[in-house]
Design an enzyme around this catalytic site. Structure first.
Site, PDB file in Angstrom:
ATOM      1  N   GLN A   1      44.589  43.025  25.440  1.00  8.65           N
ATOM      2  CA  GLN A   1      43.184  42.427  25.847  1.00  8.65           C
ATOM      3  C   GLN A   1      42.393  41.649  24.606  1.00  8.65           C
ATOM      4  O   GLN A   1      42.132  42.255  24.055  1.00  8.65           O
ATOM      5  CB  GLN A   1      42.653  43.302  26.529  1.00  8.65           C
ATOM      6  CG  GLN A   1      41.334  43.004  27.239  1.00  8.65           C
ATOM      7  CD  GLN A   1      40.151  44.010  27.041  1.00  8.65           C
ATOM      8  OE1 GLN A   1      39.802  44.270  25.823  1.00  8.65           O
ATOM      9  NE2 GLN A   1      39.758  44.371  28.102  1.00  8.65           N
TER      10      GLN A   1
ATOM     11  N   SER B   1      37.106  41.499  22.694  1.00  8.50           N
ATOM     12  CA  SER B   1      36.046  41.600  21.613  1.00  8.50           C
ATOM     13  C   SER B   1      36.332  40.732  20.416  1.00  8.50           C
ATOM     14  O   SER B   1      37.186  40.280  20.082  1.00  8.50           O
ATOM     15  CB  SER B   1      36.374  43.170  21.184  1.00  8.50           C
ATOM     16  OG  SER B   1      35.815  43.948  22.312  1.00  8.50           O
TER      17      SER B   1
ATOM     18  N   GLU C   1      39.814  48.672  33.436  1.00 14.22           N
ATOM     19  CA  GLU C   1      39.703  49.318  32.191  1.00 14.22           C
ATOM     20  C   GLU C   1      38.755  50.519  32.455  1.00 14.22           C
ATOM     21  O   GLU C   1      39.216  51.685  32.123  1.00 14.22           O
ATOM     22  CB  GLU C   1      38.933  48.386  31.350  1.00 14.22           C
ATOM     23  CG  GLU C   1      38.942  49.261  29.860  1.00 14.22           C
ATOM     24  CD  GLU C   1      38.747  48.139  28.649  1.00 14.22           C
ATOM     25  OE1 GLU C   1      37.844  47.376  29.031  1.00 14.22           O
ATOM     26  OE2 GLU C   1      38.925  48.407  27.360  1.00 14.22           O
TER      27      GLU C   1
END
Lengths: 372, 409
Positions: free
Chosen positions: B118, B121, B236
């Site tokens: 993923q 960030s 998540e």
């Protein structure tokens, strides 16, 4: 099956909530708590007559509703929300349960219908100086004289002992532990109201001096029966603590939404918001603990009852206390005043935590049970 | 998603038995077995038929798992190979993926052939995910991506990345994002290990230099990336907050075992009493985490989901940290030694070791629990604002074009 509340449960909750909101607003709580009696007899009788709440766990054959720990938890949670002042815990929970677990058929037939109708308030006089609900520590003595018994000793921290019409007294005899019935107005009984930390729940010291008594325990292990009695009471009390904690959370968030400081509602500051979020987590955990214990208790497995009730009492006590303490902090100076209800919850929370053994006491029991 | 259909438990068990007859895990390899499981609609029974499911209620998956646990224990051992793909990639792909990609990609996610990661960030945007700076610029049928991502779990073995990038810097931050599936083998993708507190690199930095992504790999529409990302993030957090499903299981089981084997009998009475009370507290909270997840599930089923579902992630992260801290307290001086060593490792999956080394490793690893997938502070904001209805903090970036918002790094 965990947490399977039915529509009837939801209805019960709504009915009880409406009744209590109506009959037990904060002003009434404050009025009752200032009296020595500690409750309103009209409301008490109305609650029995209209709602049948005093007979909730009393079998139908004895004039009760014949319901169980889950329904009782719902009622107690609602009472905890409003700090309802009444001898409900002592009479409809503790004494009724003690009779169900430990008393002879004759005693049950005689006392349970009167508890259910609200006609009498009963309580269990168990603890003494140490306030630990442990039969080993009972020093009060019962002596047989012909067909009758008399009791000598001092019982302390007796819930509503000052007003109870009937005291169920745990005492030692020559042949072991016994359960005795003593009338509230019996000769040789001196009852003193204790100046309690929590004004909304009254405690008394009961001194027995050659006080006439009737033995009412049935065959079987009385210590075990009392252990189950206390465990069931812990389940009910845990639910009451959830109700109080939830109310504290609501008061705190409501206030944080409207109180403006530095040009913003204080709930927009993370310091306050995060306190409220932590309270939410703890209240939800407490709810899980209390409901779980209620459903386990309803299943009737003694092992599960003892484990789940110890977990619930320990956790709910601490969660309620923290919620009540944070409520004062979030309300600032106002939360510290007599006029604000925060202190009533704070006192109830700490007192409930200490009643029937504090969290450390119950964790010790739990650790023993789990082999930790 | 297709409307739910119903099937009896017995009928579903039949289907599992048919799967086991056709491809028993003792006879075929894991990829083959899990592929067959997918084809039989038993991967995620609540997914549509043809996409690994049967269009059943999600709770029916328990029936499948139960049957497999009984008759094909080994199948479960490799489940954690592709946690991000299975836990977050699959539901996002199902909701927003192009039709022609769904079936082949979902199948390879489930078998574990394609590991997913993923790419949300960034060094300059951690908790403020929507503030990210990675840019994607349209060039014909492609998008050209430049930027840097960080904390990317399993990027070093991943085939696909869920990439969130800025496609319009002139609008407020949430409106200018788009969501892409990135082939991690594309030219210009550089993955560098990011060594952590444990000495290992389960996370990575990912540098994107003129990486081309075909437009057909966009999930959702241009500018709708935030909406798609929410699906990923919600999954998540659900995955991160369930506790153990077994009574007394999970981290608390390890702590109790350590206590019984290494702590309890060698301590002074006072120390023993203090630690014992603390462990019992942690035991109770572990149970309540599990029970609260059960309550959440019951509430979901009855159609009245309450706050119980939202507290799990925060509660679990904070609890697990305390459990592993206590683990070292139980070990006392033994905690001075770190048997596993800080050898630079690059794990390709999760789960390791005996209670002792697990406790020491987790003591370090669990510090990330309250940062990853939403910090505890962010989770408290969410609980405060969305569950309790408390007012938001004033936001200086509200309504301001992203390019005009001050940012770090």
């Amino acid at each position: 099956m965990d947490f399977a509340f039915t529509e009837e449960h939801e209805e019960l909750r709504q009915t009880v909530r409406r009744f209590l909101e109506n009959k037990s607003p904060e002003a009434a709580v404050r009025r009752w708590m200032e009296t020595e009696r500690g409750y309103d007899e009209d409301v008490w009788l109305e609650m029995a007559g209209q709602m049948g709440l005093q007979g909730l766990i009393v079998p139908e054959a004895q004039g009760g509703a014949g319901l169980g720990p889950v329904e009782l938890a719902i009622v107690m949670e609602e009472m905890g929300r409003v700090l309802f002042c009444a001898p409900y815990l002592s009479s409809a929970v503790l004494a009724a349960r003690a009779l169900l677990e430990a008393a002879s058929e004759e005693a049950k037939a005689e006392l349970l219908p009167r508890i259910a109708s609200g006609e009498i308030v009963a309580t269990l006089a168990f603890t003494e100086k140490q306030a630990l609900w442990d039969p080993e520590l009972v020093r009060t003595e019962a002596v047989r004289r012909g067909d009758s018994w008399s009791i000598d000793g001092v019982k302390d921290y007796v819930l509503d002992g000052h007003v109870a019409h009937v005291l169920l007294v745990v005492a030692r005899t020559d042949d072991g532990l016994g359960l005795f019935r003593v009338e509230g107005e019996a000769e040789g009984l001196r009852r003193t109201l204790l100046p309690t930390l929590d004004l909304t729940r009254k405690l008394a010291r009961c001194q027995f001096s050659k006080t006439p008594a009737v033995r009412i325990d049935r065959d079987g292990d009385l210590a075990k029966a009392l252990e189950r009695t206390v465990a069931h009471t812990l389940v009910a009390l845990s639910a009451e603590q959830v109700g109080g904690a939830q109310r504290c959370l609501e008061m705190s968030t409501d206030y944080a939404k409207t109180r403006i400081q530095f040009g913003r509602p204080i709930g927009s500051f993370q310091a306050i918001k995060h306190k409220c979020a932590d309270m939410l987590v703890e209240v939800e955990f407490a709810r899980s603990a209390a409901y779980h214990a209620a459903f386990r208790a309803a299943e009737g497995d003694e092992n599960e009852l003892l484990t789940a009730s110890a977990m619930a009492k320990s956790y709910c006590s601490e969660a309620y206390f923290r919620a009540a303490a944070e409520t004062i902090q979030i309300h600032g100076g106002m939360g510290f005043t007599w006029e604000h209800p925060a202190h009533l919850y704070f006192k109830r929370a700490k007192s409930s935590a200490l009643l029937f053994g504090d969290p450390v006491f119950h964790r010790e029991k739990l650790a023993d049970r789990l082999g930790i | 998603m297709a409307p739910q259909r119903t099937m009896s438990e017995e009928e579903l068990r039949e289907r599992v038995r048919a799967l086991l007859d056709e491809a028993h895990p003792d006879e075929v390899d894991q990829f083959t077995f899990r592929g067959a499981q997918f084809d039989h609609g038993l991967a995620w029974v609540h997914f549509p038929e043809g996409l690994g499911g049967l269009g059943l209620s999600p709770k029916m998956q328990a029936v499948v798992n139960d049957e497999l646990r009984k008759h094909a224990k080994r199948v479960y051992e490799d489940l954690m190979v592709n946690p991000i793909g299975i836990g977050m990639g699959a539901p996002t792909l199902l909701a927003y993926g192009p039709e022609e990609l769904k079936k082949p990609l979902l199948r390879r996610i489930f078998t574990g052939e394609d590991i997913w990661c993923q790419l949300f960030s960034e060094p300059g945007a951690g908790s403020d995910v929507a503030g990210l700076a990675t840019r994607a610029v349209r060039d014909g049928d492609d998008w050209i991506v430049n930027g840097q991502k960080v904390w990317t779990t399993l990027a070093h073995v991943a085939k696909w990345g869920m990439l969130l990038a800025r496609t319009n810097p002139d609008v407020p931050k949430h409106e200018g994002l788009s969501y892409f599936l990135l082939d991690m083998k594309s030219p210009g993708v550089e993955v560098r290990p990011l060594y952590q507190i444990t000495g290992e690199a389960e996370f990575n930095e990912v540098f994107l230099n003129d990486v081309r992504i075909p437009h057909r790999y966009m999930l959702g529409k241009e500018g709708e990336g935030w909406k798609v990302a929410i699906t990923t993030l919600m999954n998540e957090r659900t995955a991160l907050g369930g506790g153990s499903s077994r009574k007394g299981g999970g981290p608390i089981a390890v702590l109790v075992q350590l206590w019984q084997e290494r702590g309890r009998d060698s301590l002074s009475p006072a120390r023993r009493a203090v630690l014992r009370d603390h462990i019992t507290q942690l035991y109770i909270e572990s149970e309540l985490l599990r029970l609260t997840a059960l309550r959440a599930r019951a509430a979901q089923k009855s159609g009245h989901p309450g706050p119980e579902g939202s507290v799990g992630k925060l509660a679990q992260a904070e609890l697990y940290k305390r459990i592993w801290e206590c683990g070292l307290d139980v070990l006392g001086a033994e905690g001075l030694v770190y048997e596993a060593g800080y050898e630079r490792r690059r794990p390709t999956g999760f789960g390791r070791g005996d209670a002792l080394s697990l406790a020491k490793y987790q003591f370090l690893r669990s510090r990330a629990n309250s940062i990853e997938g939403g910090t505890s502070e962010v989770m408290r904001n969410i609980l405060g604002e969305r569950v309790l209805g408390l007012p938001q903090e004033p936001r200086v970036d509200k309504g301001v074009p992203w390019k005009d918002v001050p940012r770090s790094g």
